[in-house]
Design a protein around this motif. Structure first.
Motif, PDB file in Angstrom:
ATOM      1  N   PRO A  31       0.814  -1.221   0.000  1.00 58.93           N
ATOM      2  CA  PRO A  31       0.000   0.000   0.000  1.00 58.93           C
ATOM      3  C   PRO A  31       0.846   1.269   0.000  1.00 58.93           C
ATOM      4  O   PRO A  31       2.046   1.250   0.308  1.00 58.93           O
ATOM      5  CB  PRO A  31      -0.754  -0.125   1.321  1.00 58.93           C
ATOM      6  CG  PRO A  31       0.256  -0.754   2.236  1.00 58.93           C
ATOM      7  CD  PRO A  31       1.087  -1.687   1.371  1.00 58.93           C
ATOM      8  N   HIS A  32       0.182   2.399  -0.315  1.00 54.59           N
ATOM      9  CA  HIS A  32       0.757   3.731  -0.158  1.00 54.59           C
ATOM     10  C   HIS A  32      -0.361   4.694   0.213  1.00 54.59           C
ATOM     11  O   HIS A  32      -1.532   4.475  -0.123  1.00 54.59           O
ATOM     12  CB  HIS A  32       1.385   4.240  -1.458  1.00 54.59           C
ATOM     13  CG  HIS A  32       2.572   3.478  -1.931  1.00 54.59           C
ATOM     14  ND1 HIS A  32       3.748   3.436  -1.235  1.00 54.59           N
ATOM     15  CD2 HIS A  32       2.769   2.738  -3.051  1.00 54.59           C
ATOM     16  CE1 HIS A  32       4.629   2.696  -1.901  1.00 54.59           C
ATOM     17  NE2 HIS A  32       4.054   2.263  -3.003  1.00 54.59           N
ATOM     18  N   SER A  33       0.029   5.821   0.824  1.00 53.89           N
ATOM     19  CA  SER A  33      -0.858   6.975   0.945  1.00 53.89           C
ATOM     20  C   SER A  33      -0.005   8.231   1.035  1.00 53.89           C
ATOM     21  O   SER A  33       1.174   8.172   1.402  1.00 53.89           O
ATOM     22  CB  SER A  33      -1.778   6.863   2.172  1.00 53.89           C
ATOM     23  OG  SER A  33      -1.042   6.930   3.378  1.00 53.89           O
ATOM     24  N   GLY A  34      -0.593   9.352   0.633  1.00 54.07           N
ATOM     25  CA  GLY A  34       0.075  10.650   0.745  1.00 54.07           C
ATOM     26  C   GLY A  34       1.067  10.975  -0.349  1.00 54.07           C
ATOM     27  O   GLY A  34       1.586  12.085  -0.388  1.00 54.07           O
ATOM     28  N   ILE A  35       1.346  10.011  -1.219  1.00 52.54           N
ATOM     29  CA  ILE A  35       2.358  10.193  -2.256  1.00 52.54           C
ATOM     30  C   ILE A  35       1.791   9.821  -3.616  1.00 52.54           C
ATOM     31  O   ILE A  35       0.689   9.289  -3.733  1.00 52.54           O
ATOM     32  CB  ILE A  35       3.605   9.312  -1.996  1.00 52.54           C
ATOM     33  CG1 ILE A  35       3.210   7.823  -2.010  1.00 52.54           C
ATOM     34  CG2 ILE A  35       4.301   9.703  -0.713  1.00 52.54           C
ATOM     35  CD1 ILE A  35       4.384   6.884  -2.094  1.00 52.54           C
ATOM     36  N   LEU A  61      10.034   6.359  -8.670  1.00 52.62           N
ATOM     37  CA  LEU A  61      10.107   7.617  -7.948  1.00 52.62           C
ATOM     38  C   LEU A  61       8.873   7.778  -7.069  1.00 52.62           C
ATOM     39  O   LEU A  61       7.767   7.419  -7.486  1.00 52.62           O
ATOM     40  CB  LEU A  61      10.163   8.765  -8.973  1.00 52.62           C
ATOM     41  CG  LEU A  61      10.068  10.191  -8.447  1.00 52.62           C
ATOM     42  CD1 LEU A  61      11.376  10.593  -7.776  1.00 52.62           C
ATOM     43  CD2 LEU A  61       9.765  11.159  -9.597  1.00 52.62           C
ATOM     44  N   TRP A  62       9.059   8.318  -5.847  1.00 55.84           N
ATOM     45  CA  TRP A  62       7.934   8.761  -5.017  1.00 55.84           C
ATOM     46  C   TRP A  62       7.959  10.276  -4.945  1.00 55.84           C
ATOM     47  O   TRP A  62       9.011  10.886  -4.710  1.00 55.84           O
ATOM     48  CB  TRP A  62       8.048   8.272  -3.582  1.00 55.84           C
ATOM     49  CG  TRP A  62       7.901   6.822  -3.317  1.00 55.84           C
ATOM     50  CD1 TRP A  62       7.919   5.782  -4.201  1.00 55.84           C
ATOM     51  CD2 TRP A  62       7.745   6.240  -2.022  1.00 55.84           C
ATOM     52  NE1 TRP A  62       7.784   4.594  -3.537  1.00 55.84           N
ATOM     53  CE2 TRP A  62       7.668   4.844  -2.205  1.00 55.84           C
ATOM     54  CE3 TRP A  62       7.657   6.752  -0.735  1.00 55.84           C
ATOM     55  CZ2 TRP A  62       7.518   3.969  -1.134  1.00 55.84           C
ATOM     56  CZ3 TRP A  62       7.508   5.887   0.335  1.00 55.84           C
ATOM     57  CH2 TRP A  62       7.439   4.496   0.136  1.00 55.84           C
ATOM     58  N   LEU A  63       6.767  10.883  -5.099  1.00 56.16           N
ATOM     59  CA  LEU A  63       6.585  12.319  -4.903  1.00 56.16           C
ATOM     60  C   LEU A  63       5.694  12.557  -3.693  1.00 56.16           C
ATOM     61  O   LEU A  63       4.600  11.980  -3.607  1.00 56.16           O
ATOM     62  CB  LEU A  63       5.898  12.955  -6.111  1.00 56.16           C
ATOM     63  CG  LEU A  63       6.678  13.248  -7.372  1.00 56.16           C
ATOM     64  CD1 LEU A  63       5.734  13.847  -8.405  1.00 56.16           C
ATOM     65  CD2 LEU A  63       7.824  14.208  -7.098  1.00 56.16           C
ATOM     66  N   ALA A  64       6.114  13.421  -2.776  1.00 61.47           N
ATOM     67  CA  ALA A  64       5.230  13.865  -1.707  1.00 61.47           C
ATOM     68  C   ALA A  64       4.166  14.778  -2.307  1.00 61.47           C
ATOM     69  O   ALA A  64       4.487  15.718  -3.040  1.00 61.47           O
ATOM     70  CB  ALA A  64       6.022  14.608  -0.639  1.00 61.47           C
ATOM     71  N   LEU A  65       2.903  14.493  -2.017  1.00 61.46           N
ATOM     72  CA  LEU A  65       1.810  15.276  -2.592  1.00 61.46           C
ATOM     73  C   LEU A  65       1.539  16.545  -1.777  1.00 61.46           C
ATOM     74  O   LEU A  65       1.798  16.583  -0.569  1.00 61.46           O
ATOM     75  CB  LEU A  65       0.537  14.425  -2.641  1.00 61.46           C
ATOM     76  CG  LEU A  65       0.548  13.272  -3.651  1.00 61.46           C
ATOM     77  CD1 LEU A  65      -0.680  12.392  -3.450  1.00 61.46           C
ATOM     78  CD2 LEU A  65       0.616  13.785  -5.086  1.00 61.46           C
ATOM     79  N   TYR A  80       4.885   2.862   4.392  1.00 60.97           N
ATOM     80  CA  TYR A  80       4.729   3.017   2.950  1.00 60.97           C
ATOM     81  C   TYR A  80       4.166   4.389   2.572  1.00 60.97           C
ATOM     82  O   TYR A  80       3.766   4.589   1.435  1.00 60.97           O
ATOM     83  CB  TYR A  80       3.765   1.952   2.405  1.00 60.97           C
ATOM     84  CG  TYR A  80       4.310   0.541   2.381  1.00 60.97           C
ATOM     85  CD1 TYR A  80       5.146   0.116   1.358  1.00 60.97           C
ATOM     86  CD2 TYR A  80       3.967  -0.368   3.371  1.00 60.97           C
ATOM     87  CE1 TYR A  80       5.617  -1.181   1.319  1.00 60.97           C
ATOM     88  CE2 TYR A  80       4.442  -1.674   3.343  1.00 60.97           C
ATOM     89  CZ  TYR A  80       5.263  -2.077   2.309  1.00 60.97           C
ATOM     90  OH  TYR A  80       5.728  -3.369   2.277  1.00 60.97           O
ATOM     91  N   SER A  81       4.091   5.303   3.518  1.00 63.60           N
ATOM     92  CA  SER A  81       3.351   6.544   3.318  1.00 63.60           C
ATOM     93  C   SER A  81       4.183   7.752   3.735  1.00 63.60           C
ATOM     94  O   SER A  81       5.039   7.662   4.622  1.00 63.60           O
ATOM     95  CB  SER A  81       2.053   6.519   4.128  1.00 63.60           C
ATOM     96  OG  SER A  81       1.263   5.392   3.798  1.00 63.60           O
ATOM     97  N   VAL A  82       3.891   8.894   3.096  1.00 66.07           N
ATOM     98  CA  VAL A  82       4.497  10.169   3.470  1.00 66.07           C
ATOM     99  C   VAL A  82       3.390  11.213   3.443  1.00 66.07           C
ATOM    100  O   VAL A  82       2.710  11.384   2.421  1.00 66.07           O
ATOM    101  CB  VAL A  82       5.628  10.576   2.514  1.00 66.07           C
ATOM    102  CG1 VAL A  82       6.224  11.917   2.934  1.00 66.07           C
ATOM    103  CG2 VAL A  82       6.719   9.510   2.453  1.00 66.07           C
ATOM    104  N   HIS A  83       3.220  11.928   4.547  1.00 66.45           N
ATOM    105  CA  HIS A  83       2.176  12.942   4.654  1.00 66.45           C
ATOM    106  C   HIS A  83       2.753  14.238   5.218  1.00 66.45           C
ATOM    107  O   HIS A  83       3.936  14.312   5.585  1.00 66.45           O
ATOM    108  CB  HIS A  83       1.036  12.433   5.536  1.00 66.45           C
ATOM    109  CG  HIS A  83       0.146  11.440   4.854  1.00 66.45           C
ATOM    110  ND1 HIS A  83      -0.948  11.815   4.111  1.00 66.45           N
ATOM    111  CD2 HIS A  83       0.198  10.079   4.790  1.00 66.45           C
ATOM    112  CE1 HIS A  83      -1.545  10.737   3.622  1.00 66.45           C
ATOM    113  NE2 HIS A  83      -0.872   9.668   4.023  1.00 66.45           N
ATOM    114  N   THR A  84       1.884  15.256   5.317  1.00 64.18           N
ATOM    115  CA  THR A  84       2.302  16.555   5.832  1.00 64.18           C
ATOM    116  C   THR A  84       1.977  16.736   7.306  1.00 64.18           C
ATOM    117  O   THR A  84       2.414  17.710   7.912  1.00 64.18           O
ATOM    118  CB  THR A  84       1.637  17.691   5.032  1.00 64.18           C
ATOM    119  OG1 THR A  84       0.219  17.675   5.272  1.00 64.18           O
ATOM    120  CG2 THR A  84       1.901  17.560   3.544  1.00 64.18           C
TER     121      THR A  84
END
Length: 293
Positions: A70-74, A128-132, A258-262
């Protein structure tokens, strides 16, 4: 071509007085089997955000890569340089990406996806992962799968994300981000003039060697100083690389596995949706071997 000659492929490079940027960091990366991790959110990703993760891989046929996860935030962008990969995601899409094609997965509030190399050729790939942006980090997931013919070109650069000259990516990515796939012949000179405000810039070589003006060797990454000045490249031998530039992500990186958020709240919302989707996949038997969330 004589390697000592300079071939001009961008008219901006004819201005010798224009300011240029210099390399401030070289990254060797860490290898995990067929994958070399060049950027992660806990290290270089803090310096070059919104680019928070970059893997380069040369993957044998039928390798499962990371399996369903899974992923979230990216958003993730997978570039098939050679070979092919199969994909599947919880937006309901599945299929095949061939050499030159792209897999864009805007995870937003939560998604699961899977992929594996398809034979007979080895898969050469960047992910590549981009922070949204905060406005998009918990939005509904969205995927796009782009054929090689849909990727527009400006000079030696294929425009994977963003815009360069008259070429625009077909991917619905956040504003303020360029990601290019560039091939130069031996001795060829190319100047990249980023859009105003793109103070983040980096390059990763996978074939050959660049002078920028420091030497950047294959399977490494170089970070440029923070400005929006141009960057000059000269190829030592036939050379291929990817390049990213962007307006710097203004938020601290709040990370899950698996996630990157603000923010911590946005991360909790993303992980709640990941668990909900995971329970649904597990009930269908799809997640028998996957990590629990």
């Amino acid at each position: 071509m004589n390697p000592s000659r300079v071939r001009v492929t961008n008219p901006l490079s004819r201005n010798p007085q224009a300011a240029t940027r210099r390399v401030v960091r070289h990254v060797q990366g860490r290898r995990h089997g067929p994958i070399k991790r060049l950027v992660s959110p806990s290290d270089i990703g803090q310096l070059i955000k919104p680019f928070v993760f970059l893997d380069y891989g040369e993957v044998p046929p039928s390798d499962t890569m990371s399996g369903i996860h899974p992923h979230s935030g990216i958003a993730t962008l997978t570039v098939a340089i050679s070979g092919a990969l199969a994909y599947e995601d919880t937006t309901g899409k599945s299929g095949k990406v061939v050499a030159g094609g792209l897999e864009w997965m805007k995870a937003g509030g939560g998604v699961w996806h899977d992929g594996h190399a398809l034979g007979p050729e080895w898969l050469k790939v960047y992910q590549l992962w981009l922070a949204l942006p905060a406005s998009e980090e918990n939005a509904p997931a969205e995927s796009q799968y782009i054929t090689p013919q849909e990727v527009e070109r400006e000079g030696p650069a294929r425009v994977l994300l963003g815009q360069l000259g008259n070429a625009t990516s077909p991917i619905r990515s956040p504003a303020g981000v360029n990601y290019l796939h560039v091939k130069l012949r031996s001795g060829e000179h190319w100047r990249y003039a980023p859009p105003a405000g793109h103070t983040v810039a980096w390059v990763s070589v996978y074939e050959g060697e660049l002078r920028a003006p420091d030497i950047v060797t294959a399977e490494t990454l170089a970070v440029f100083d923070e400005s929006d000045a141009a960057i000059d490249f000269v190829a030592n031998g036939d050379t291929s690389f990817v390049l990213g530039s962007a307006i710097k992500h203004p938020h601290d990186l709040v990370t899950g596995y698996y996630s990157v958020h603000t923010s911590a709240g946005a991360l909790r919302r993303g992980e709640t949706e990941i668990r909900r989707l995971g329970d649904r996949l597990r009930a269908s038997g799809r997640l028998q071997q996957a990590a629990r969330f």
